[in-house]
Design a protein around this motif. Structure first.
Motif, PDB file in Angstrom:
ATOM      1  N   LYS A   1       1.632  -3.074   2.131  1.00  0.00           N
ATOM      2  CA  LYS A   1       0.226  -2.716   2.364  1.00  0.00           C
ATOM      3  C   LYS A   1      -0.134  -1.353   1.777  1.00  0.00           C
ATOM      4  N   ASP A   2       0.892  -0.531   1.534  1.00  0.00           N
ATOM      5  CA  ASP A   2       0.628   0.755   0.877  1.00  0.00           C
ATOM      6  C   ASP A   2       0.449   0.568  -0.630  1.00  0.00           C
TER       7      ASP A   2
ATOM      8  N   LYS B   1      -3.656  -3.055  -0.753  1.00  0.00           N
ATOM      9  CA  LYS B   1      -4.394  -2.995   0.504  1.00  0.00           C
ATOM     10  C   LYS B   1      -4.470  -4.357   1.184  1.00  0.00           C
TER      11      LYS B   1
ATOM     12  N   CYS C   1      -2.427  -6.651   1.630  1.00  0.00           N
ATOM     13  CA  CYS C   1      -1.274  -7.051   2.443  1.00  0.00           C
ATOM     14  C   CYS C   1      -1.383  -6.581   3.891  1.00  0.00           C
ATOM     15  N   GLY C   2      -2.356  -5.701   4.164  1.00  0.00           N
ATOM     16  CA  GLY C   2      -2.575  -5.268   5.546  1.00  0.00           C
ATOM     17  C   GLY C   2      -3.732  -6.012   6.195  1.00  0.00           C
TER      18      GLY C   2
ATOM     19  N   ASP D   1      -0.617  -9.385  -4.503  1.00  0.00           N
ATOM     20  CA  ASP D   1      -1.592  -8.641  -3.721  1.00  0.00           C
ATOM     21  C   ASP D   1      -1.948  -9.238  -2.373  1.00  0.00           C
TER      22      ASP D   1
END
Ligand code: SG4
Ligand code: ZN
Length: 274
Positions: free
Chosen positions: A20-21, A24, A26-27, A214
Motif C-alpha cells: 500500500k506504500d 495506494k 492496495c490499501g 496496483d
C-alpha cells in the motif's frame, strides 16, 4: 516499469504489507484475496451456471508459458485466438474474454492458495483472468468495477498425477528464470485443466481486486468450491523449477507467491448454491 513489489519469500522488505506504500490501491476497502466464511455467505439464486465458450477447444494458436518474476503464466498468442475463449456471468449476462491464466503456490511443505475457505489454505490456486468485452482495451476495463472477471480454482493433492497437467509441468523447466518463455503446442483445452464442468455450479462471488500491485478494485471474483486434483510431485515441480528474479549471484526458488487474505470490510460474499 511499475513499482518494485515482491512476496515475503523473495524479500520481506517489499512484501504484501508494504504494497500500500508502493501503490495506494492496495490499501483500499475491496481488496483480494479474502477468506470465505461459509457460515456468512449469502445464497443468491440469481447466480446461475457460468457459460463457458471455447473452453472445450484446443485454441488455433499456441499457449505461451512465461515466468514474469511473480508467477508462471500462460498467455494465448494473438488476440484473434483468445477471442474464442469467453465466459458469460452475472445477472447482467456480461461477456468476458480470457486473457491469461497463472498460478499461486507455496513451498514443498506449505500451502500457497490466495483465497482460503473457513480459514483453510489450499496447496495452489489457479486464476483465469478475463476482460469485459464491452471495454475496448485492458486499461479501459481497469477503470470499471466490472472490468475484469477472474475465475479462481483451488487445488487438492491426489495420489495420481493429473495427466492434463503434463504439458505445463514439463514446460516449467523452460521458464526457470524471469523473462523466460516457451511456446507449448496447444493440444489441450482450458477445460482439461479444470474440475469437470458438471461440478462447477457451486461457486462464491464477490467484488474485489487484483491480488498484486496496483491492486485495482476492478475484479468480479468467482471462486469455485470443487477443487482441481493434482499430485504432490506435480505441485513440487512448480516449487522446485521456477525462480524469482535473480538478485546478485543467487537464484531463489519461487515459493509462496500468494497475497494473504484481506479484510472483507463492508462486502458480502454470495454463494450460487447452499
Ligand atoms: C499475476 O502476477 C499475473 O501474472 C498478472 O498478469 C496479474 O495481473 C496478477 O497476477 C494479478 O492477477 O488474478 N492474481 S490476479 O488478481 O492480470 C493482471 C499479468 O501481469 C493485470 C499480465
Ligand atoms: Zn492470481
Amino acid at each position: 516499469p511499475g513499482v518494485p513489489w515482491c512476496y515475503d519469500s523473495q524479500d520481506p522488505k517489499c512484501g504484501p504489507r508494504y504494497w500500500k506504500d508502493l501503490a495506494k490501491g492496495c490499501g483500499g476497502d475491496n481488496q483480494s484475496p479474502i477468506n470465505i466464511d461459509r457460515r456468512k455467505v449469502q445464497r443468491d439464486r440469481n447466480l446461475g451456471d457460468i457459460l463457458f465458450e471455447g473452453y472445450d477447444q484446443a485454441p488455433p494458436g499456441k499457449w505461451k508459458l512465461m515466468n514474469n518474476g511473480h508467477t508462471a503464466m500462460m498467455r494465448l498468442e494473438g488476440e484473434s485466438v483468445s477471442e474464442h475463449i469467453n465466459i458469460t456471468i452475472g445477472i447482467l449476462l456480461e461477456k468476458y474474454r480470457a486473457l491469461q491464466f497463472h498460478f499461486h503456490w507455496g513451498t514443498l511443505k506449505g500451502n500457497g492458495s490466495e483465497h482460503t475457505i473457513d480459514g483453510d489454505q489450499f496447496p495452489m490456486e489457479l486464476h483465469v483472468v478475463h476482460m469485459n468485452t464491452k471495454y475496448k482495451t485492458f486499461s479501459e476495463a481497469k477503470g470499471h468495477p466490472n472490468g475484469l472477471a477472474v475465475l479462481g480454482f483451488l487445488y487438492k493433492v491426489s495420489d495420481a498425477d493429473n495427466s492434463n497437467y503434463n504439458t505445463i509441468v514439463a514446460g516449467l523447466k523452460n521458464i526457470s528464470r524471469q523473462g523466460d518463455s516457451v511456446d507449448l503446442a496447444s493440444t489441450f483445452c482450458l477445460n482439461n485443466l479444470l474440475p469437470s464442468m458438471a461440478n462447477l455450479s457451486k461457486y462464491y462471488r464477490y467484488q474485489g481486486s487484483l491480488t498484486t500491485p496496483d491492486c485495482a478494485e476492478v475484479v468480479v471474483w468467482t471462486l469455485f468450491e470443487e477443487p482441481i486434483l493434482i499430485s504432490q510431485s506435480q505441485l513440487n515441480a512448480f516449487v522446485n523449477t521456477v525462480h524469482f528474479p535473480a538478485t546478485g549471484a543467487s537464484l531463489m526458488k519461487m515459493t509462496n507467491n500468494f497475497r494473504p487474505p484481506q479484510p472483507l470490510k463492508n462486502r458480502k460474499v454470495y454463494a450460487s448454491k447452499d
